[in-house]
Design a protein around this motif. Structure first.
Motif, PDB file in Angstrom:
ATOM      1  N   ALA A 255       0.838  -1.199   0.000  1.00 44.56           N
ATOM      2  CA  ALA A 255       0.000   0.000   0.000  1.00 44.56           C
ATOM      3  C   ALA A 255       0.871   1.246   0.000  1.00 44.56           C
ATOM      4  O   ALA A 255       0.578   2.235  -0.685  1.00 44.56           O
ATOM      5  CB  ALA A 255      -0.922  -0.013   1.215  1.00 44.56           C
ATOM      6  N   VAL A 256       1.957   1.215   0.763  1.00 43.22           N
ATOM      7  CA  VAL A 256       2.873   2.361   0.805  1.00 43.22           C
ATOM      8  C   VAL A 256       3.534   2.564  -0.550  1.00 43.22           C
ATOM      9  O   VAL A 256       3.634   3.694  -1.054  1.00 43.22           O
ATOM     10  CB  VAL A 256       3.939   2.154   1.901  1.00 43.22           C
ATOM     11  CG1 VAL A 256       5.026   3.218   1.791  1.00 43.22           C
ATOM     12  CG2 VAL A 256       3.302   2.175   3.279  1.00 43.22           C
ATOM     13  N   MET A 257       3.991   1.490  -1.160  1.00 42.35           N
ATOM     14  CA  MET A 257       4.750   1.592  -2.406  1.00 42.35           C
ATOM     15  C   MET A 257       3.872   1.938  -3.609  1.00 42.35           C
ATOM     16  O   MET A 257       4.339   2.558  -4.561  1.00 42.35           O
ATOM     17  CB  MET A 257       5.478   0.276  -2.679  1.00 42.35           C
ATOM     18  CG  MET A 257       6.539  -0.083  -1.661  1.00 42.35           C
ATOM     19  SD  MET A 257       8.007   0.969  -1.732  1.00 42.35           S
ATOM     20  CE  MET A 257       8.784   0.414  -3.265  1.00 42.35           C
ATOM     21  N   THR A 258       2.621   1.549  -3.568  1.00 46.94           N
ATOM     22  CA  THR A 258       1.771   1.705  -4.763  1.00 46.94           C
ATOM     23  C   THR A 258       0.600   2.659  -4.573  1.00 46.94           C
ATOM     24  O   THR A 258       0.025   3.130  -5.550  1.00 46.94           O
ATOM     25  CB  THR A 258       1.226   0.336  -5.209  1.00 46.94           C
ATOM     26  OG1 THR A 258       0.422  -0.228  -4.149  1.00 46.94           O
ATOM     27  CG2 THR A 258       2.365  -0.620  -5.530  1.00 46.94           C
ATOM     28  N   ARG A 259       0.216   2.939  -3.311  1.00 46.20           N
ATOM     29  CA  ARG A 259      -0.974   3.768  -3.088  1.00 46.20           C
ATOM     30  C   ARG A 259      -0.729   4.825  -2.006  1.00 46.20           C
ATOM     31  O   ARG A 259      -1.612   5.128  -1.199  1.00 46.20           O
ATOM     32  CB  ARG A 259      -2.160   2.883  -2.678  1.00 46.20           C
ATOM     33  CG  ARG A 259      -2.522   1.825  -3.712  1.00 46.20           C
ATOM     34  CD  ARG A 259      -3.823   1.141  -3.366  1.00 46.20           C
ATOM     35  NE  ARG A 259      -3.756   0.417  -2.100  1.00 46.20           N
ATOM     36  CZ  ARG A 259      -3.274  -0.813  -1.965  1.00 46.20           C
ATOM     37  NH1 ARG A 259      -2.817  -1.468  -3.029  1.00 46.20           N
ATOM     38  NH2 ARG A 259      -3.250  -1.406  -0.787  1.00 46.20           N
ATOM     39  N   ALA A 260       0.487   5.381  -2.005  1.00 47.69           N
ATOM     40  CA  ALA A 260       0.840   6.336  -0.954  1.00 47.69           C
ATOM     41  C   ALA A 260      -0.059   7.564  -0.984  1.00 47.69           C
ATOM     42  O   ALA A 260      -0.487   8.073   0.060  1.00 47.69           O
ATOM     43  CB  ALA A 260       2.298   6.752  -1.099  1.00 47.69           C
ATOM     44  N   VAL A 261      -0.379   8.070  -2.175  1.00 47.96           N
ATOM     45  CA  VAL A 261      -1.215   9.267  -2.287  1.00 47.96           C
ATOM     46  C   VAL A 261      -2.603   9.006  -1.736  1.00 47.96           C
ATOM     47  O   VAL A 261      -3.179   9.824  -0.995  1.00 47.96           O
ATOM     48  CB  VAL A 261      -1.296   9.735  -3.756  1.00 47.96           C
ATOM     49  CG1 VAL A 261      -2.268  10.906  -3.881  1.00 47.96           C
ATOM     50  CG2 VAL A 261       0.085  10.133  -4.265  1.00 47.96           C
ATOM     51  N   GLU A 262      -3.161   7.834  -2.061  1.00 42.65           N
ATOM     52  CA  GLU A 262      -4.488   7.491  -1.563  1.00 42.65           C
ATOM     53  C   GLU A 262      -4.493   7.395  -0.042  1.00 42.65           C
ATOM     54  O   GLU A 262      -5.468   7.755   0.617  1.00 42.65           O
ATOM     55  CB  GLU A 262      -4.945   6.153  -2.155  1.00 42.65           C
ATOM     56  CG  GLU A 262      -5.052   6.156  -3.671  1.00 42.65           C
ATOM     57  CD  GLU A 262      -5.303   4.748  -4.210  1.00 42.65           C
ATOM     58  OE1 GLU A 262      -5.847   3.928  -3.455  1.00 42.65           O
ATOM     59  OE2 GLU A 262      -4.939   4.488  -5.369  1.00 42.65           O
ATOM     60  N   GLN A 263      -3.382   6.923   0.526  1.00 45.24           N
ATOM     61  CA  GLN A 263      -3.316   6.712   1.967  1.00 45.24           C
ATOM     62  C   GLN A 263      -3.454   8.000   2.757  1.00 45.24           C
ATOM     63  O   GLN A 263      -4.002   8.010   3.862  1.00 45.24           O
ATOM     64  CB  GLN A 263      -2.003   6.021   2.342  1.00 45.24           C
ATOM     65  CG  GLN A 263      -2.026   4.514   2.156  1.00 45.24           C
ATOM     66  CD  GLN A 263      -0.931   3.861   2.971  1.00 45.24           C
ATOM     67  OE1 GLN A 263       0.217   4.275   2.927  1.00 45.24           O
ATOM     68  NE2 GLN A 263      -1.291   2.842   3.732  1.00 45.24           N
TER      69      GLN A 263
END
Length: 668
Positions: A255-263
């Motif tokens: 999630a950090v590597m691929t969806r950091a903005v969403e997080q």
């Protein structure tokens, strides 16, 4: 890479040469919480990296080429691990005696140069040409030939990283191709497995069957991305809830590597007001610090950004616990605060830096003020500085870090700001991509005439403990400029002399530089250069060979530089240099192997100045008259040989006949 074993480390502080306060920037000010100096940190990082290194494709062939030719050129795509492979190849030849040296293809003034004189006996050398400009590539290849020759002659080893796009375009010389080895990415799964096992996760717990994880690993990502992913998995494990296993840790990392903005989108949507955003950013910058430090830091950030004060009465405002909960921050039993999700702090810092440009200058100022806070412990301060430096390490923003370093290091003496300046500068110097930029900045600072004493001492420590680890020649150049401009201390001088005496290649470099300066009367003269030469012209160190094939004075280039230096020094009053010429004459009387070389250099240095030649002769004659019975024969021979050389240079027939007392070595 570090040449920590052989490098000089001063144990003495600065010496004050005049009145006034004595400032001292101690190396202990750069030690981390484990007591490690920058040099020790570099050593430990190498050991850490070696334990996690996975052989890339082509490594065995590269090792064979290096073994056979002492030179290997590594050709691989960016992100293939080619630079790390180069250091590991050299490390395989490190027995504990050899030194490491990262060569540079450009000088401080950005001119092209690959200097064979920088090749040390038995040295382990690296040269990164991966970013060489197209216009320089042809000439750089020409420069490789004398470099390779010097490597072989001095039993050194050299690893060169090639510019992959230039090689792929067919712009690589065919006669150099025998040294080339192609490097391909190591297996991503094996890299991840190695990092996780070294991080403490048993192999039996590793399960790579997740489709999302498999997709991540099969995309041919740079090795550094796989290593970062492993680090996030390990952090997720450390902060995991009871019952969470490997699959959950990997899910968090993905999630950090691929969806950091969403997080962080949800957090940013909730934190619309200035005080909320100040708390959000402060928590990200001080992640892991005590809640009290975060509270005061957020208030300080609001002041720095000139945000209107909250006019509500104190007890009418939300309490800190409520405000932290709103931004998904948790406090542990000791009161230290962290975001609930792994790496959320990094994502928030990056978001504000990239997308709120007007905040950047204020954030730098805020960090400079916050490091003084008594609410922070030393590790909190160091992490704060490192986090700001991470954001600044970009071609567009690194000038802001330079400005911060100078302001923190030159403001009224404050140990916390001074350490912050040192830590930030060290971070920039050690970055592979930006190191040359920061070394150039240190060079520019070193040539300034009015640096505050404390900041100059900080630069001395950076040269010795950081730059000299991989670029000892560049450290010497900067120390030379600093030593020339010292007024109230001898810190740079002592450090420079210690480094130069500790390594023949650096001793040689300094003699070359001093000859360039002293031999030409029209050039601007620095008083320090005369003193530096006389200190480095110790005949014992010049005639010692140690584990090398020959002494420094046995090299024709060194003798030429020494002669030029003496020519310049002899323009000074005799009381400046007479003690050192006496040392040379004593050494010449005792050392038959180097006698002729020592006398030739002195006499040729004084050529054209009868008063100097006469003084040399009188000194030798006085030495003979005061000789002990054991010394009498050698001192008499010294007078005879010196007289012949003086006769020769002033044109008396029969001067300088061959005596047979020298060695073949001295004619090289």
């Amino acid at each position: 890479m570090s040449d920590w074993i052989n490098s000089f480390v001063s144990t003495t502080g600065p010496v004050q040469a005049g009145g006034g306060d004595l400032y001292a920037f101690s190396i202990s000010m750069l030690a981390d919480s484990r007591g490690r100096t920058p040099r020790a940190r570099a050593r430990d990082e190498l050991v850490w990296l070696r334990s996690r290194f996975v052989l890339p494709g082509g490594y065995a062939r590269a090792r064979d080429i290096l073994e056979a030719h002492r030179v290997v050129f590594l050709d691989g795509e960016p992100g293939s691990g080619r630079n790390t492979a180069g250091w590991m190849l050299l490390y395989g030849h490190h027995s504990g005696v050899e030194t490491f040296h990262e060569l540079s293809s450009k000088t401080e003034d950005e001119t092209r140069r690959l200097d064979p004189d920088h090749v040390e006996e038995h040295g382990l050398l690296s040269l990164d040409l991966s970013d060489v400009e197209e216009r320089d590539w042809r000439d750089t290849q020409e420069d490789l030939y004398p470099l390779i020759k010097a490597v072989r002659e001095r039993a050194a080893r050299l690893v060169v990283v090639l510019p992959h796009d230039r090689v792929r375009a067919g712009e690589f010389r065919a006669d150099l191709d025998r040294y080339r080895a192609g490097i391909t990415h190591p297996p991503a799964r094996e890299v991840l497995r190695r990092y996780l096992r070294e991080g403490g996760i048993p192999g039996i717990e590793l399960d790579f069957s997740s489709p999302e994880l498999s997709d991540f690993l099969n995309r041919g990502r740079p090795v550094r991305d796989v290593a970062r992913f492993a680090g996030i998995v390990l952090e997720a494990r450390e902060r995991s809830q009871e019952g969470e296993r490997f699959a959950a840790w990997c899910e968090n990392a993905l999630a950090v590597m691929t969806r950091a903005v969403e997080q962080i989108a949800g957090l940013l949507a909730k934190a619309r007001e200035g005080p909320q955003r100040a708390l959000l950013l402060t928590t990200a910058m001080l992640h892991g610090a005590h809640a009290d430090a975060v509270y005061h830091g957020a208030a300080s950030l609001l002041r720095v950004t000139k945000h209107p004060e909250d006019e509500r009465k104190l007890l009418e405002r939300e309490d800190l616990a409520e405000r932290l909960k709103d931004i998904e921050v948790e406090a542990d039993v000791s009161g230290r605060v962290r975001f609930a999700k792994v790496e959320q702090d990094f994502a928030i810092r990056t978001h504000f830096w990239r997308h709120v440009p007007d905040l950047r200058v204020g954030l730098c100022d805020w960090v400079g003020e916050t490091v003084r806070s008594t609410e922070l412990d030393p590790e909190d301060r160091d992490r704060l500085v490192q986090r700001l430096a991470e954001q600044c390490l970009n071609d567009r923003y690194r000038g802001m870090l330079v400005k911060a370093v100078y302001e923190w290091g030159t403001s009224p003496p404050d140990p916390h700001r001074l350490r912050a300046a040192a830590m930030a500068l060290e971070k920039g110097l050690r970055e592979e991509e930006h190191g040359r930029f920061f070394r150039k900045q240190v060079y520019d600072w070193s040539r300034e005439g009015q640096l505050p004493v404390m900041f100059a001492q900080l630069l001395v420590v950076m040269c010795r403990e950081v730059i000299a680890v991989r670029h000892p020649d560049e450290a010497v150049v900067r120390l030379h400029h600093l030593a020339r401009r010292e007024r109230t201390t001898t810190y740079a001088w002592d450090t420079l002399v210690g480094l130069a005496r500790g390594k023949p290649q650096l001793h040689r470099l300094m003699l070359d530089r001093l000859n360039y300066q002293l031999a030409v009367a029209e050039k601007k003269q620095y008083l320090a250069d005369t003193g530096l030469f006389l200190e480095l012209a110790d005949p014992v160190s010049l005639t010692a060979s140690g584990d090398r094939r020959r002494s420094l004075i046995a090299e024709s280039a060194v003798r030429r530089w020494l002669t030029g230096c003496w020519k310049g020094v002899f323009r000074s009053p005799p009381e400046v240099w007479s003690s050192r010429t006496g040392d040379w004459l004593v050494a010449a009387s005792r050392d038959g192997r180097h006698r002729e070389a020592l006398l030739d250099v002195l006499v040729e240095g004084g050529e054209g100045h009868m008063d100097i030649l006469s003084r040399l002769y009188i000194t030798a004659r006085d030495l003979a008259r005061s000789a002990t019975p054991e010394e009498r024969e050698d001192r008499a021979l010294l007078v005879k040989l010196l007289r012949r050389r003086i006769d020769a240079v002033i044109g008396i027939p029969g001067g300088r006949n061959t005596t047979g007392t020298g060695s073949k070595e001295t004619t090289s």
